[in-house]
Motif scaffolding. Structure first.
Motif, PDB file in Angstrom:
ATOM      1  N   CYS A 137       0.658  -1.551  -0.037  1.00 43.66           N
ATOM      2  CA  CYS A 137       0.273  -0.386   0.150  1.00 43.66           C
ATOM      3  C   CYS A 137       1.204   1.250  -0.009  1.00 43.66           C
ATOM      4  CB  CYS A 137      -1.220  -0.227   1.118  1.00 43.66           C
ATOM      5  SG  CYS A 137      -2.340  -1.606   1.233  1.00 43.66           S
ATOM      6  N   ILE A 138       1.839   1.366   0.762  1.00 44.17           N
ATOM      7  CA  ILE A 138       3.019   2.468   1.083  1.00 44.17           C
ATOM      8  C   ILE A 138       3.429   2.835  -0.045  1.00 44.17           C
ATOM      9  CG2 ILE A 138       5.302   3.414   2.043  1.00 44.17           C
ATOM     10  CD1 ILE A 138       4.517   1.949   4.711  1.00 44.17           C
ATOM     11  N   PHE A 139       3.783   2.070  -1.287  1.00 44.42           N
ATOM     12  CA  PHE A 139       4.492   1.794  -2.236  1.00 44.42           C
ATOM     13  C   PHE A 139       3.386   1.963  -3.631  1.00 44.42           C
ATOM     14  CE2 PHE A 139       7.412  -2.286  -1.082  1.00 44.42           C
ATOM     15  CZ  PHE A 139       8.905  -0.981  -0.918  1.00 44.42           C
ATOM     16  N   LEU A 140       2.356   1.150  -3.462  1.00 43.28           N
ATOM     17  CA  LEU A 140       1.279   1.818  -4.373  1.00 43.28           C
ATOM     18  C   LEU A 140       1.430   3.837  -4.309  1.00 43.28           C
ATOM     19  CD1 LEU A 140      -1.355  -0.908  -4.613  1.00 43.28           C
ATOM     20  CD2 LEU A 140       0.626  -0.301  -6.516  1.00 43.28           C
ATOM     21  N   SER A 141       1.186   4.116  -3.038  1.00 45.65           N
ATOM     22  CA  SER A 141       0.925   5.211  -3.164  1.00 45.65           C
ATOM     23  C   SER A 141       1.757   6.349  -2.921  1.00 45.65           C
ATOM     24  CB  SER A 141       0.055   5.915  -1.414  1.00 45.65           C
ATOM     25  OG  SER A 141       1.864   5.763  -0.640  1.00 45.65           O
ATOM     26  N   PHE A 142       3.402   5.499  -3.249  1.00 41.52           N
ATOM     27  CA  PHE A 142       4.090   6.404  -3.285  1.00 41.52           C
ATOM     28  C   PHE A 142       4.234   6.448  -5.332  1.00 41.52           C
ATOM     29  CE2 PHE A 142       8.873   6.625  -4.916  1.00 41.52           C
ATOM     30  CZ  PHE A 142       9.449   7.870  -4.140  1.00 41.52           C
ATOM     31  N   TYR A 143       4.289   5.498  -5.214  1.00 44.19           N
ATOM     32  CA  TYR A 143       4.222   5.937  -7.173  1.00 44.19           C
ATOM     33  C   TYR A 143       3.006   6.672  -7.585  1.00 44.19           C
ATOM     34  CZ  TYR A 143       7.721   2.421  -7.228  1.00 44.19           C
ATOM     35  OH  TYR A 143       9.565   2.037  -7.494  1.00 44.19           O
ATOM     36  N   ARG A 144       2.066   6.550  -6.940  1.00 42.21           N
ATOM     37  CA  ARG A 144       0.972   7.444  -7.371  1.00 42.21           C
ATOM     38  C   ARG A 144       0.993   8.507  -7.118  1.00 42.21           C
ATOM     39  NH1 ARG A 144      -5.260   5.252  -6.163  1.00 42.21           N
ATOM     40  NH2 ARG A 144      -5.893   6.887  -7.592  1.00 42.21           N
ATOM     41  N   ASP A 145       1.658   9.247  -5.807  1.00 44.27           N
ATOM     42  CA  ASP A 145       2.194  10.679  -5.357  1.00 44.27           C
ATOM     43  C   ASP A 145       3.105  11.093  -6.564  1.00 44.27           C
ATOM     44  OD1 ASP A 145       2.380  13.325  -4.240  1.00 44.27           O
ATOM     45  OD2 ASP A 145       3.271  12.751  -2.776  1.00 44.27           O
ATOM     46  N   ILE A 146       3.089  12.622  -7.375  1.00 41.96           N
ATOM     47  CA  ILE A 146       3.882  12.729  -7.941  1.00 41.96           C
ATOM     48  C   ILE A 146       4.781  13.952  -7.171  1.00 41.96           C
ATOM     49  CG2 ILE A 146       3.569  14.775  -9.839  1.00 41.96           C
ATOM     50  CD1 ILE A 146       0.508  14.093 -10.414  1.00 41.96           C
ATOM     51  N   LYS A 147       4.462  14.426  -5.864  1.00 38.54           N
ATOM     52  CA  LYS A 147       5.382  15.299  -5.796  1.00 38.54           C
ATOM     53  C   LYS A 147       6.767  14.347  -5.726  1.00 38.54           C
ATOM     54  CE  LYS A 147       5.742  18.787  -1.785  1.00 38.54           C
ATOM     55  NZ  LYS A 147       5.107  19.040  -0.537  1.00 38.54           N
ATOM     56  N   LYS A 148       6.457  13.390  -4.959  1.00 39.82           N
ATOM     57  CA  LYS A 148       7.261  12.366  -4.139  1.00 39.82           C
ATOM     58  C   LYS A 148       8.822  13.625  -3.418  1.00 39.82           C
ATOM     59  CE  LYS A 148       6.778   8.944  -7.030  1.00 39.82           C
ATOM     60  NZ  LYS A 148       6.954   8.244  -9.187  1.00 39.82           N
ATOM     61  N   ASP A 149       8.382  13.872  -2.538  1.00 42.45           N
ATOM     62  CA  ASP A 149       9.294  14.865  -2.028  1.00 42.45           C
ATOM     63  C   ASP A 149      10.346  13.903  -1.028  1.00 42.45           C
ATOM     64  OD1 ASP A 149       8.000  13.810   0.281  1.00 42.45           O
ATOM     65  OD2 ASP A 149       8.214  15.858   1.144  1.00 42.45           O
ATOM     66  N   PHE A 150      11.500  13.937  -0.123  1.00 39.85           N
ATOM     67  CA  PHE A 150      11.927  13.683   0.476  1.00 39.85           C
ATOM     68  C   PHE A 150      12.142  12.796   1.802  1.00 39.85           C
ATOM     69  CE2 PHE A 150      16.751  13.329   2.857  1.00 39.85           C
ATOM     70  CZ  PHE A 150      16.857  12.022   1.742  1.00 39.85           C
ATOM     71  N   SER A 151      11.538  13.223   1.947  1.00 44.30           N
ATOM     72  CA  SER A 151      10.694  12.758   3.335  1.00 44.30           C
ATOM     73  C   SER A 151       9.900  11.477   3.031  1.00 44.30           C
ATOM     74  CB  SER A 151      10.110  13.860   4.060  1.00 44.30           C
ATOM     75  OG  SER A 151      10.185  14.603   4.706  1.00 44.30           O
ATOM     76  N   PHE A 152       9.138  11.457   2.182  1.00 46.39           N
ATOM     77  CA  PHE A 152       8.455  10.522   1.991  1.00 46.39           C
ATOM     78  C   PHE A 152       9.315   9.420   0.365  1.00 46.39           C
ATOM     79  CE2 PHE A 152       4.710   8.540  -1.027  1.00 46.39           C
ATOM     80  CZ  PHE A 152       4.279   7.855   0.373  1.00 46.39           C
TER      81      PHE A 152
END
Length: 167
Positions: free
Chosen positions: A49-64
């Protein structure tokens, strides 16, 4: 030996005092194996679930990104725990597990040991780096986001745990 579905374990005299060395203890491994298998499987699902939310997020900041590296380490830890459940469930109800049985000749045991120890160390370091990043970010610094320090973070997060385990 098995009595009423309980596994009998004779503990080594190395670990017990003279008065306890000839006693036999009955341990049921079913509940710990079930809990470990269930929690590790849920950890794998949470990681997905975390990986899926990471790839859906456009911003992808350093904390994420730090969170995703921590998730990878925890995913390996869950995988190592699942390997341990598989290994111990292969013993069957007639197997007596002693304290001084070595796992050096068992490839699955050695692999599981390396994966879980290295993953736990990596998880510790990624948690530390995430905490440090949040502390620095709270104080107005983005020093860990610089390219050289990101490379150093990967060395500390991935390479150091594996080298530490081999030592």
């Amino acid at each position: 030996l098995s009595v009423s579905g309980l596994k009998m374990v004779r503990l080594s005299s190395v670990w017990l005092s003279d008065s306890l060395q000839n006693q036999t203890y009955f341990l049921n491994y079913l509940a710990p194996l079930a809990l470990t298998g269930t929690s590790s499987s849920l950890s794998v699902l949470g990681s997905i679930c975390i990986f899926l939310s990471f790839y859906r997020d456009i911003k992808k900041d350093f904390s994420f990104r730090l969170l995703s590296f921590l998730t990878i380490a925890d995913l390996f830890n869950a995988f190592g725990n699942i390997l341990g459940v598989i290994r111990y469930s292969k013993f069957g109800s007639n197997r007596i597990i002693g304290q001084n049985l070595s796992c050096d000749s068992d490839t699955l045991c050695v692999s599981q040991s390396f994966i879980t120890v290295a993953a736990n160390l990596a998880s510790f370091w990624w948690t530390f780096l995430t905490t440090l990043n949040h502390l620095l970010h709270y104080r107005g610094s983005r020093v860990l986001e610089k390219c050289l320090l990101q490379i150093l973070s990967h060395i500390v997060g991935w390479i150091f745990p594996g080298k530490f385990y081999q030592a």
